[in-house]
Design a protein around this motif. Structure first.
Motif, PDB file in Angstrom:
ATOM      1  N   LEU A 283      -8.614   0.073  -0.250  1.00 33.99           N
ATOM      2  CA  LEU A 283      -7.120   0.180   0.496  1.00 33.99           C
ATOM      3  C   LEU A 283      -8.395   0.435   1.969  1.00 33.99           C
ATOM      4  CD1 LEU A 283      -6.609   4.240  -0.957  1.00 33.99           C
ATOM      5  CD2 LEU A 283      -5.148   2.206  -1.404  1.00 33.99           C
ATOM      6  N   GLU A 310      -0.348   7.903  -5.299  1.00 32.72           N
ATOM      7  CA  GLU A 310      -0.338   7.605  -4.028  1.00 32.72           C
ATOM      8  C   GLU A 310      -0.098   8.645  -2.779  1.00 32.72           C
ATOM      9  OE1 GLU A 310       1.967   4.465  -2.045  1.00 32.72           O
ATOM     10  OE2 GLU A 310       1.851   3.620  -4.097  1.00 32.72           O
ATOM     11  N   ASN A 321      -4.491   8.037   6.461  1.00 29.86           N
ATOM     12  CA  ASN A 321      -3.426   7.162   6.727  1.00 29.86           C
ATOM     13  C   ASN A 321      -3.786   5.425   6.450  1.00 29.86           C
ATOM     14  OD1 ASN A 321      -2.335   9.179   8.761  1.00 29.86           O
ATOM     15  ND2 ASN A 321      -4.270   8.905   9.940  1.00 29.86           N
ATOM     16  N   TYR A 322      -3.886   5.728   5.123  1.00 33.49           N
ATOM     17  CA  TYR A 322      -4.543   4.505   4.531  1.00 33.49           C
ATOM     18  C   TYR A 322      -3.869   3.487   4.426  1.00 33.49           C
ATOM     19  CZ  TYR A 322      -2.260   5.387  -0.129  1.00 33.49           C
ATOM     20  OH  TYR A 322      -0.811   5.798  -1.021  1.00 33.49           O
ATOM     21  N   ARG A 323      -3.666   1.993   3.806  1.00 37.23           N
ATOM     22  CA  ARG A 323      -2.763   1.312   3.804  1.00 37.23           C
ATOM     23  C   ARG A 323      -3.757   0.332   2.326  1.00 37.23           C
ATOM     24  NH1 ARG A 323      -5.008  -3.825   5.863  1.00 37.23           N
ATOM     25  NH2 ARG A 323      -5.964  -3.498   8.108  1.00 37.23           N
TER      26      ARG A 323
END
Length: 578
Positions: A283, A310, A321-323
């Motif tokens: 991530l 998730e 605020n991960y991606r």
């Protein structure tokens, strides 16, 4: 109601774009007609069901002390800007401008509107608690509307909002609404389950979802058959699958695994159980400070047979605020493409988080950060520093229940209601305060309670149908009883008995429809089986000569002969049981 004075429009085949059972059957039964993408006309037959759902909801909300009002569909942007949701809601929030260029939204929910009302009119602790509700049209601009009323863009929803002096009061109001929801779904006649849930975009401190049980449901519901524990998959706690970590037995060894990028393939190649492997998920979190953007790469570790949750990942401190990292970022950080990643010998430093079960594993297999190689015999402390530990995974059937009273099972459900403990999430942003007993301003404690009124129709059908059509629970059926006369236009005896029974059932308060269209018996029966009316009475010359009328419940395999003079009492008894 007489069928000749009503609108009945059934189809032999569902439109090609109807995807699931409820969508197909509602279209075929003439309950809805598509107007645009995710937007439907509610036809008379379908609207009768909607009104019955609304009436049950309204009666139970009033019984619970909530006060009905009506807030507008269109709301000014300023209210949503106060709470930050104007920016946070994303493209699902339909934004429009009026002729003066002012911004408005087509409401998906009404937290801002109700808080604006209450902050203006509620000034003293003596006016609390209070609970307002309305039944109103909502709009959410779904990226991919589908499944008819199950995931449309325009829909009808009941939402209620409670305001209290303190946390204890809010929790009491929440329980009152929870209990009201249980009564509502019991009255609908549906199998349902209330489960602990994540608050999501609404915010707040705690919530429960109400799901109609259906094999076609999109949501996985986790529960313990031997206790009261229940949660949706997002919120279900996954306990570690070991009490303690076993001592290391194997040496760390870099092992060739040519072309084996998946845990399943690695385990098979090495002749080891999949449960001995560890999978790596990468991530990225970007933060902006003083006009400079910095990036942190995180490595999440799960057992090879487990899946990432998730929602849980986002609750790890620092990951809100991960991606998911790009392949370029992964190669830059680990020195190899995905498939061979692991926590040992990363090219650049990363933050490592291990799932609870992984943190108690020993002698496990993980990627070696080199194509076609994995490490075997990896151990915490000796080969890798002790990780940050968190609950990261989805539970699976057979996991231990968090309450310690058995093991978990999973079933499918359709979410149709949600209750939230909001706390001060909105009252703080919108400065909704009251004066307490000491004359000091305090923030109001809020709760929020929603039911998808039109979604109930789709969910009820997904739970109640057969190869002939819909099987409505009596409480929300478009009609409770249908009378089907055979040759009413040709037989005075049939006509006389039909009219007599019809009028007597109406007088007894039965929601009955008389099919006086003159259709052939096969076509008539097929229509009402498709529409799903739960009780059918057939009147014909042959039966009358024997002193009988024919009764068939929608779920019955065979019809029953009931003496003419006993039919009304028989039907009333059936309806009392519902």
């Amino acid at each position: 109601m007489r069928a000749t004075r009503f609108f009945i429009s059934t189809l032999k085949e569902a439109p090609a774009d109807a995807e699931i059972v409820s969508h197909k059957l509602m279209m075929r039964a003439g309950m809805i007609k598509r107007l645009g993408s995710g937007i439907y006309n509610y036809m008379p037959m379908g609207l009768r069901v909607i009104r019955k759902v609304e009436n049950i909801v309204r009666e139970e909300m009033n019984r619970a002390g909530a006060i009905e009002m009506l807030m507008p569909i269109v709301q000014p942007a300023e209210l949503w800007q106060e709470t930050g949701r104007w920016d946070k809601m994303g493209p699902e929030l339909m934004r429009v401008k009026d002729r003066h260029g002012r911004d408005y939204i087509i409401q998906p929910t009404s937290e801002e509107a109700i808080t604006d009302i209450v902050r203006a009119d509620i000034k003293s602790y003596r006016q609390l608690p209070i609970n307002f509700y309305h039944i109103q049209t909502k709009f959410r601009d779904e990226r991919r509307p589908r499944f008819g009323l199950m995931r449309g863009r325009e829909f009808t929803m009941k939402d209620a909002y409670s305001f209290d002096r303190d946390l204890a009061g809010m929790q009491q109001s929440y329980q009152v609404m929870y209990d009201a929801y249980v009564r509502i779904f019991n009255r609908f006649g549906l199998q349902f389950r209330a489960v602990a849930a994540d608050n999501g975009a609404i915010g707040g401190s705690g919530s429960h979802e109400f799901h109609v049980i259906a094999e076609t449901g999109e949501d996985a519901l986790v529960y313990c058959p031997s206790s009261d524990y229940a949660a949706n998959m997002e919120a279900a706690e996954a306990l570690p699958l070991a009490d303690e970590r076993a001592p290391a037995q194997a040496a760390l060894q870099k092992t060739a695994t040519p072309g084996k990028a998946k845990c399943e393939d690695v385990a098979e190649f090495l002749g080891l159980p999949l449960q001995q492997t560890v999978k790596s998920l990468v991530l990225a979190v970007e933060t902006e400070e003083k006009e400079k953007v910095s990036k942190q790469i995180w490595l999440l570790l799960l057992r090879g047979d487990h899946e990432l949750n998730e929602v849980k990942a986002a609750k790890v401190p620092g990951l809100a605020n991960y991606r998911f990292a790009t392949e370029a970022e992964i190669i830059e950080t680990f020195g190899t493409p995905p498939g061979y990643l692991g926590p040992i010998n990363t090219k650049l430093p990363v933050k490592i988080v291990a799932d609870r079960t992984v943190a108690l594993m020993s002698d496990f297999v993980c990627g070696a950060n080199e194509a076609d190689f994995h490490f075997t015999g990896a151990n915490w402390g000796r080969d890798i520093p002790e990780p940050l530990v968190a609950d990261l995974r989805n539970v699976v059937a057979g996991d231990p229940s968090p309450d310690g009273k058995g093991v978990l099972a999973i079933q499918r459900g359709i979410e149709v209601g949600h209750v939230f403990q909001l706390g001060t999430r909105y009252s703080q942003d919108m400065k909704a305060t009251f004066l307490d007993e000491n004359g000091k301003p305090q923030l109001m404690q809020m709760g929020c309670y929603g039911i998808g009124v039109t979604r109930i129709l789709g969910a009820a059908i997904e739970q109640n149908f057969d190869d002939k059509g819909i099987i409505w629970p009596t409480a929300i059926a478009p009609f409770e009883v249908v009378i089907c006369p055979m040759g009413m236009d040709r037989s005075e005896a049939v006509k006389a008995e039909t009219e007599k029974l019809y009028e007597s059932l109406l007088a007894a308060g039965v929601d009955v429809i008389l099919d006086d269209r003159g259709e052939r018996p096969g076509a008539m029966f097929a229509d009402w089986e498709l529409i799903g009316v739960p009780h059918r009475i057939v009147i014909g010359d042959r039966g009358l000569k024997e002193g009988n009328l024919e009764y068939l419940g929608r779920r019955d395999a065979a019809a029953s002969n009931i003496p003419v003079q006993e039919m009304q009492a028989f039907i009333l008894q059936k309806l009392q049981g519902k």
